[in-house]
Write a protein that holds these residues in place. Structure first.
Motif, short mmCIF file in Angstrom:
data_model
loop_
_atom_site.label_atom_id
_atom_site.label_comp_id
_atom_site.label_asym_id
_atom_site.label_seq_id
_atom_site.Cartn_x
_atom_site.Cartn_y
_atom_site.Cartn_z
N ARG A 78 22.01 30.77 58.56
CA ARG A 78 21.62 31.92 59.38
C ARG A 78 20.65 31.49 60.48
O ARG A 78 20.80 31.88 61.64
CB ARG A 78 20.99 33.00 58.51
CG ARG A 78 20.76 34.32 59.25
CD ARG A 78 20.13 35.38 58.37
NE ARG A 78 20.82 35.52 57.11
CZ ARG A 78 20.30 35.23 55.93
NH1 ARG A 78 19.06 34.77 55.83
NH2 ARG A 78 21.00 35.40 54.82
N MET A 79 19.66 30.67 60.12
CA MET A 79 18.69 30.21 61.11
C MET A 79 19.37 29.34 62.17
O MET A 79 19.09 29.45 63.36
CB MET A 79 17.55 29.44 60.44
CG MET A 79 16.50 28.94 61.42
SD MET A 79 15.09 28.14 60.61
CE MET A 79 14.16 29.58 60.07
N ARG A 80 20.30 28.49 61.72
CA ARG A 80 21.01 27.61 62.65
C ARG A 80 21.81 28.44 63.65
O ARG A 80 21.89 28.10 64.83
CB ARG A 80 21.94 26.68 61.86
CG ARG A 80 22.37 25.44 62.61
CD ARG A 80 23.29 24.58 61.76
NE ARG A 80 22.61 24.04 60.60
CZ ARG A 80 22.97 24.27 59.33
NH1 ARG A 80 24.02 25.03 59.06
NH2 ARG A 80 22.30 23.73 58.35
N HIS A 81 22.37 29.55 63.18
CA HIS A 81 23.20 30.37 64.06
C HIS A 81 22.37 31.29 64.94
O HIS A 81 22.69 31.47 66.13
CB HIS A 81 24.18 31.21 63.22
CG HIS A 81 25.04 32.09 64.06
ND1 HIS A 81 26.11 31.62 64.78
CD2 HIS A 81 24.97 33.43 64.33
CE1 HIS A 81 26.68 32.61 65.44
NE2 HIS A 81 26.01 33.72 65.18
N GLU A 82 21.31 31.89 64.40
CA GLU A 82 20.59 32.93 65.13
C GLU A 82 19.43 32.40 65.96
O GLU A 82 19.06 33.01 66.97
CB GLU A 82 20.06 33.97 64.13
CG GLU A 82 21.16 34.74 63.41
CD GLU A 82 20.62 35.71 62.38
OE1 GLU A 82 19.38 35.74 62.18
OE2 GLU A 82 21.43 36.43 61.77
N THR A 83 18.86 31.27 65.56
CA THR A 83 17.65 30.77 66.22
C THR A 83 17.93 29.59 67.14
O THR A 83 17.20 29.36 68.10
CB THR A 83 16.60 30.36 65.16
OG1 THR A 83 16.36 31.47 64.29
CG2 THR A 83 15.27 29.96 65.80
N LEU A 84 18.99 28.83 66.85
CA LEU A 84 19.24 27.57 67.54
C LEU A 84 20.55 27.62 68.33
O LEU A 84 21.54 28.22 67.90
CB LEU A 84 19.33 26.42 66.53
CG LEU A 84 18.12 26.23 65.60
CD1 LEU A 84 18.46 25.23 64.51
CD2 LEU A 84 16.90 25.78 66.39
N GLY A 85 20.56 26.97 69.48
CA GLY A 85 21.77 26.72 70.25
C GLY A 85 21.90 25.22 70.46
O GLY A 85 20.90 24.50 70.50
N PHE A 86 23.13 24.73 70.57
CA PHE A 86 23.37 23.29 70.65
C PHE A 86 24.21 22.94 71.88
O PHE A 86 25.21 23.61 72.17
CB PHE A 86 24.11 22.81 69.39
CG PHE A 86 23.34 22.99 68.12
CD1 PHE A 86 22.51 21.99 67.63
CD2 PHE A 86 23.43 24.19 67.41
CE1 PHE A 86 21.80 22.17 66.45
CE2 PHE A 86 22.71 24.38 66.23
CZ PHE A 86 21.89 23.36 65.75
N ILE A 87 23.79 21.87 72.59
CA ILE A 87 24.56 21.32 73.69
C ILE A 87 24.77 19.83 73.38
O ILE A 87 23.81 19.11 73.13
CB ILE A 87 23.82 21.46 75.04
CG1 ILE A 87 23.52 22.93 75.34
CG2 ILE A 87 24.64 20.85 76.17
CD1 ILE A 87 22.59 23.14 76.51
N PHE A 88 26.04 19.40 73.42
CA PHE A 88 26.37 18.02 73.05
C PHE A 88 26.88 17.25 74.28
O PHE A 88 27.44 17.83 75.20
CB PHE A 88 27.46 18.00 71.97
CG PHE A 88 27.10 18.77 70.74
CD1 PHE A 88 26.35 18.20 69.74
CD2 PHE A 88 27.52 20.09 70.58
CE1 PHE A 88 26.01 18.93 68.60
CE2 PHE A 88 27.20 20.82 69.45
CZ PHE A 88 26.44 20.23 68.46
N GLN A 89 26.69 15.93 74.26
CA GLN A 89 27.15 15.12 75.39
C GLN A 89 28.66 15.13 75.52
O GLN A 89 29.20 14.94 76.60
CB GLN A 89 26.62 13.69 75.28
CG GLN A 89 27.04 12.94 74.03
CD GLN A 89 26.54 11.49 74.06
OE1 GLN A 89 26.94 10.71 74.90
NE2 GLN A 89 25.66 11.16 73.13
N SER A 90 29.38 15.36 74.41
CA SER A 90 30.84 15.37 74.44
C SER A 90 31.41 16.78 74.64
O SER A 90 32.60 17.00 74.49
CB SER A 90 31.40 14.76 73.15
OG SER A 90 30.89 15.44 72.02
N PHE A 91 30.53 17.74 74.95
CA PHE A 91 30.87 19.14 75.27
C PHE A 91 31.34 19.94 74.05
O PHE A 91 30.93 21.08 73.86
CB PHE A 91 31.94 19.24 76.37
CG PHE A 91 31.73 18.30 77.53
CD1 PHE A 91 30.47 18.18 78.12
CD2 PHE A 91 32.76 17.54 78.03
CE1 PHE A 91 30.27 17.31 79.19
CE2 PHE A 91 32.58 16.68 79.09
CZ PHE A 91 31.33 16.56 79.68
#
Length: 241
Positions: free
Chosen positions: A81-94
């Protein structure tokens, strides 16, 4: 109180019978709205630290606190839940989904969560993000019809669609030419200012380091420099209001 605090965090990987220390007792604080670069050469521990903050990996010892909550004590469902609601992710491989167009790729994280929003509200927010990252004309295009810079813009919008407090970016300019990389950095900096979203970069890109408000440099799993706008800062988060 910082939005993220690492307290004497160590990470040791077991390779057969050999223990390999990746992070060696690291402590630092990240405040809300920071635009922070965790920099260092390959093998310095920067991606490991990003993965622990992102709740993808767990510390061997020490504690990672997010919004004052010790993450080592959270159950799997709470971590998800915390990973989904609190965090956003941007990766070098898109990491875009090839069969989905720009609009659908950005929408996808909202389909995974339990937060209920009206169709109109959801559509309005996605359209706003597409406009913010300059892709209105490409909203119906699929990833293979976009340039590398455009794909990274989609990834940025997707990271922001759940309105996270924190966005983690692992080498976000690594697969881009220098001019496109500069545009992407400026875009993220503008979003950081406008939305007060905390951005945390794992990078060796000097341009990201130059524009960062807060810089942590690593070597061999240890912090060699921790400065905020040129001023050294301590490991502990400030207390009080």
């Amino acid at each position: 109180m910082g939005i993220i605090e690492l307290q004497d965090v160590q990470k040791v990987y077991q390779l057969g019978k050999v223990e390999v220390p990746a992070v060696k007792g690291v402590s630092f604080c990240i405040e809300k709205g920071d635009f922070i670069s965790i920099a260092g050469p390959s093998g310095s521990g920067k991606t490991t630290i990003l993965n622990m903050i992102g709740l993808i990996d767990q510390a061997t010892s020490g504690e990672v606190l997010i919004d004052g909550r010790p993450t080592s004590k959270l159950k799997d469902a709470e971590l998800t839940r915390m990973r989904h609601e609190t965090l956003g992710f941007i990766f070098q491989s898109f990491n875009l989904i090839p069969v989905l167009n720009v609009w659908e790729n950005i929408e996808f994280p909202l389909l995974l969560g339990k937060t209920r929003v009206s169709k109109a509200e959801k559509a309005g927010w996605i359209d706003h993000l597409i406009e913010e990252v300059g892709l209105t004309e490409w909203r119906k295009h699929k990833p293979n019809e976009l340039s590398g810079g455009q794909r990274q813009r989609v990834a940025i919008a997707r990271a922001l669609v759940t309105k996270p407090q924190i966005v983690l970016a692992d080498e976000p300019t690594a697969n881009l030419d220098s001019a496109t990389g500069e545009q992407i950095i400026e875009l993220m900096k503008r979003i950081n200012r406008e939305l007060e979203t905390t951005f945390i970069f794992s990078t060796h890109d000097a341009k990201i380091v130059d524009i960062a408000d807060h810089i942590i440099r690593l070597r061999d799993g240890l912090i060699t420099e921790n400065v905020r706008r040129g001023t050294p800062v301590g490991a502990a988060c400030p207390t009080g209001n």
